[in-house]
Scaffold this active site. Structure first.
Site, mmCIF file in Angstrom:
data_model
loop_
_atom_site.group_PDB
_atom_site.id
_atom_site.type_symbol
_atom_site.label_atom_id
_atom_site.label_comp_id
_atom_site.label_asym_id
_atom_site.label_seq_id
_atom_site.Cartn_x
_atom_site.Cartn_y
_atom_site.Cartn_z
ATOM 1 N N GLY A 13 0.772 -1.241 0.000
ATOM 2 C CA GLY A 13 0.000 0.000 0.000
ATOM 3 C C GLY A 13 0.801 1.287 0.000
ATOM 4 N N ASN A 15 1.773 2.991 -2.658
ATOM 5 C CA ASN A 15 1.201 3.931 -3.639
ATOM 6 C C ASN A 15 -0.096 4.544 -3.119
ATOM 7 O OD1 ASN A 15 2.659 4.241 -6.345
ATOM 8 N ND2 ASN A 15 2.902 2.062 -5.872
ATOM 9 N N ARG A 92 -5.053 -8.524 -9.276
ATOM 10 C CA ARG A 92 -6.100 -9.249 -10.001
ATOM 11 C C ARG A 92 -6.348 -8.579 -11.345
ATOM 12 N NH1 ARG A 92 -9.719 -12.490 -7.387
ATOM 13 N NH2 ARG A 92 -11.291 -11.908 -8.892
ATOM 14 N N HIS A 110 2.347 0.709 -12.848
ATOM 15 C CA HIS A 110 3.134 -0.511 -13.106
ATOM 16 C C HIS A 110 4.623 -0.153 -13.087
ATOM 17 C CE1 HIS A 110 4.008 -4.502 -14.589
ATOM 18 N NE2 HIS A 110 4.860 -3.949 -15.437
ATOM 19 N N GLU A 143 -9.075 -4.647 -20.388
ATOM 20 C CA GLU A 143 -9.188 -6.046 -19.954
ATOM 21 C C GLU A 143 -7.869 -6.815 -20.042
ATOM 22 O OE1 GLU A 143 -12.315 -6.975 -22.649
ATOM 23 O OE2 GLU A 143 -13.343 -5.274 -21.726
#
Ligand code: GRF
Length: 205
Positions: A13, A15, A92, A110, A143
């Protein structure tokens, strides 16, 4: 009315904390974190949110199909009336259902210069590949894994005496900086998307 951010996380956590700190210090004006959701008990990021008095939910993903789980998370975020969803170490993939529920309103950070090194352990991938510049990317989420239109990137030079750990530390500092900046741009609506390109429009004086 401050814009409401929902944060999804699975782990440390940092970020999330960087965003919370930027709001507190008014580097991210007119925004608040309305809800932090973790997909597993014991995520340290949830404790950090509780310590800051930010509403939290732990919604366990174990045993649920992807979309069934995402429906629960989306409902929690909608109930909290969030304007923007920020993934911050959320381990996820999101279902088409979730993506459609928040069109152009989901960001991810990322730790690589995408499209190089998507997926897990991006810093190690870059280090072992031998590239001379690593870095981080804030992008819209679609997606596919680590694939949506890029909002901001920062490059970090790799030194001969680096280790994966020392490199990851310098990348993380840049993550914290550009995530705040990207969220600010998006919340202020200072962008437009042309194809895959996210173009900045000037700051209003
Ligand atoms: C960060 O390196 C982020 O780029 C990646 O997962 C890590 C999460 O770290 N997606 P933290 O939980 O924000 O400290």
């Amino acid at each position: 009315m401050p814009k409401r951010i929902g944060v999804l996380l699975s782990g440390r956590g940092s970020n999330f904390e960087a965003l919370a700190e930027s709001i507190r210090a008014a580097r991210l004006p007119n925004a608040e974190i309305a809800l932090v959701v973790a997909n597993r008990e014991g995520a340290p990021g949830i404790e950090k949110a509780r310590a800051r008095g930010i509403p939290t939910r732990v919604i366990a993903s174990k045993g649920l199909e992807r979309e069934a789980y995402d429906r629960k998370v989306a409902a929690a975020l909608q109930e909290a009336k969030v304007d923007l969803v920020c993934l911050a170490g959320y381990m996820r993939l999101l279902s088409p259902y979730f993506i459609a529920a928040f069109p152009q309103r989901i960001l991810n950070i990322h730790p690589s210069l995408l499209p190089s090194f998507p997926g897990l352990e991006a810093q190690r991938q870059a280090f072992e590949h031998g590239v001379k510049f690593a870095g981080c990317t804030v992008h819209f989420v679609d997606e596919n894994l680590d694939a949506g239109p890029i909002v901001l990137q920062a490059a970090v030079a790799i030194r001969d005496d680096d280790t994966v750990e020392s490199l990851s530390e310098r990348i993380l500092a840049e993550e914290h900086r550009i995530y705040t900046e990207a969220v600010r741009i998006i919340l202020e609506g200072r962008f437009r998307i042309e194809g895959r390109r996210v173009l900045m429009t000037p700051e209003k004086k």
